[in-house]
Design an enzyme around this catalytic site. Structure first.
Site, mmCIF file in Angstrom:
data_model
loop_
_atom_site.group_PDB
_atom_site.id
_atom_site.type_symbol
_atom_site.label_atom_id
_atom_site.label_comp_id
_atom_site.label_asym_id
_atom_site.label_seq_id
_atom_site.Cartn_x
_atom_site.Cartn_y
_atom_site.Cartn_z
ATOM 1 N N GLU A 1 -32.730 -3.257 20.882
ATOM 2 C CA GLU A 1 -33.287 -2.088 19.850
ATOM 3 C C GLU A 1 -32.479 -1.223 19.118
ATOM 4 O OE1 GLU A 1 -37.850 -1.849 20.571
ATOM 5 O OE2 GLU A 1 -36.923 -0.930 22.085
ATOM 6 N N ASN B 1 -42.761 8.494 19.426
ATOM 7 C CA ASN B 1 -41.701 7.786 19.803
ATOM 8 C C ASN B 1 -40.405 7.625 18.926
ATOM 9 O OD1 ASN B 1 -43.534 5.331 19.364
ATOM 10 N ND2 ASN B 1 -41.710 4.372 19.266
ATOM 11 N N ASP B 2 -39.771 6.571 18.772
ATOM 12 C CA ASP B 2 -38.545 6.609 18.203
ATOM 13 C C ASP B 2 -38.110 7.401 17.208
ATOM 14 O OD1 ASP B 2 -38.465 4.542 19.950
ATOM 15 O OD2 ASP B 2 -37.896 3.063 18.307
ATOM 16 N N ARG C 1 -35.374 -5.882 14.181
ATOM 17 C CA ARG C 1 -35.887 -4.663 13.912
ATOM 18 C C ARG C 1 -34.955 -3.317 13.653
ATOM 19 N NH1 ARG C 1 -39.120 -6.038 18.391
ATOM 20 N NH2 ARG C 1 -38.664 -4.819 20.387
ATOM 21 N N ASP C 2 -35.421 -2.396 13.323
ATOM 22 C CA ASP C 2 -34.729 -1.047 13.450
ATOM 23 C C ASP C 2 -33.307 -1.188 12.569
ATOM 24 O OD1 ASP C 2 -36.696 -0.925 15.344
ATOM 25 O OD2 ASP C 2 -35.402 -1.119 16.977
ATOM 26 N N GLN D 1 -41.533 7.826 14.878
ATOM 27 C CA GLN D 1 -42.813 6.928 14.872
ATOM 28 C C GLN D 1 -43.888 7.716 15.237
ATOM 29 O OE1 GLN D 1 -42.209 2.770 15.122
ATOM 30 N NE2 GLN D 1 -41.556 4.157 13.008
ATOM 31 N N TRP E 1 -49.911 4.692 22.137
ATOM 32 C CA TRP E 1 -49.186 3.843 21.126
ATOM 33 C C TRP E 1 -50.167 3.056 20.163
ATOM 34 C CZ3 TRP E 1 -48.613 -0.764 19.118
ATOM 35 C CH2 TRP E 1 -47.445 -1.368 18.330
#
Length: 325
Positions: A206, A16-17, A152-153, A33, A41
């Site tokens: 996010e 993912n990301d 986060r992030d 990710q 996931w």
């Protein structure tokens, strides 16, 4: 099966990301990710791929994996910068407080906490996961600032005289916000300010990205729960033309925003500067053929215009006079 030339897919299982997108020592480095054990996931790692031209990619295996108390249940999204010839990765480490007894790769009822970590590399390929990680921002405990779980992030950049870091967060899961930190040495970070819009702009922001253009500042965030009509994915990526004051980390965000991509399936984009100083962007989109995910690349030089309070993205610099951003 026909493969897209300008798309990067993980070698197997879940992706993912996009994370840590940077041009460093002759290569574009793209981390992502990655759950390397099953096509679903789970406990997040950072996969790693490199390219000379943003077209031909070589997978370099797993760069980051859980190895400390703070990231024992996942190395979530983050970014990269270069300083004094070293590559610095900053990311969110996750620790579950209650592990799902039926699935050790998930937690129960979102009972986890998030901290921000840093790791360095001398060449961009080798990372000391066992001894090289440091916590730069512990879990947020002041509820007036942000959320201990959903913060986060980190996206990091260098300002005029110090370093800045932006985090996505939420205020009691009612509305999303971004938090600003600053540092003079990359190791000691101080909370300075935050910015938000309200419940109509999603309950959590996010993957924030902020950068300056010739036409002004641009904030990209991926609000969770933005769309509520059920016709499109509720989590989207949007951008705001903003004004940012470095000395106070005050950000003025207008009411109006634009979707980063009007296909309405782009999420968690991240930008960097290419080998010629132009800003390029990549993001995460659904894979219609498999139902999974892949990374989508916008690799052409992009130009930015600030007209009537809006930000525009173009695939080349001839479309407007705002300049490459």
């Amino acid at each position: 099966m026909k493969r897209q030339r300008l798309h990067l897919k993980a070698p197997d299982n879940w992706i993912n990301d996009p994370n840590g997108f940077i041009f460093y020592k002759g290569y574009y480095h793209l981390f992502y990710q990655y759950f390397p054990y099953e096509p679903r996931w789970g406990t997040m790692h950072w996969g790693h791929a490199v390219s000379r031209d943003l077209v031909t990619w070589e997978h370099r295996g797993v760069a980051l994996y859980p190895s400390t108390h703070e990231d024992r249940n996942g190395c979530f999204s983050g970014s990269a910068i270069e300083e004094d010839g070293k590559l610095y990765l900053v990311y969110t480490g996750v620790r579950y407080e209650v592990v799902n007894p039926e699935d050790p790769h998930t937690c129960l009822d979102e009972q986890f906490e998030s901290a921000q970590l840093m790791i360095t590399s001398e060449d961009g390929f080798h990372f000391d996961n066992e001894k090289g990680k440091t916590v730069i921002i512990p879990p947020v405990t002041d509820k007036k600032i942000g959320d201990r779980t959903h913060t986060r992030d980190p996206k990091i950049w260098k300002g005029k005289d110090r370093w800045y870091l932006i985090l996505g967060s939420t205020m009691e899961e009612k509305y999303g916000e971004v938090l600003f930190y600053q540092s003079e040495d990359l190791h000691t970070w101080t909370y300075v300010n935050k910015a938000w819009k309200g419940p109509d702009y999603g309950w959590m922001w996010e993957c924030p990205d902020f950068f300056e253009t010739e036409g002004g500042g641009v904030l990209m965030v991926s609000p969770m729960g933005l769309l509520k009509n059920g016709e499109k994915e509720k989590n989207q990526s949007v951008c705001f033309p903003v004004e940012f004051t470095e000395s106070t980390c005050q950000m003025e965000i207008p009411d109006q925003y634009q979707f980063t991509d009007y296909g309405m399936d782009l999420y968690a984009p991240q930008t960097t500067r290419d080998s010629e100083g132009r800003r390029v962007m990549e993001g995460w989109i659904p894979d219609a053929e498999t139902g999974g995910r892949r990374l989508d690349w916008d690799v052409l030089p992009a130009a930015n215009c600030r007209e009537k309070g809006k930000s525009y993205l173009f695939p080349n610099t001839s479309e407007c006079e705002g300049g490459i951003f």
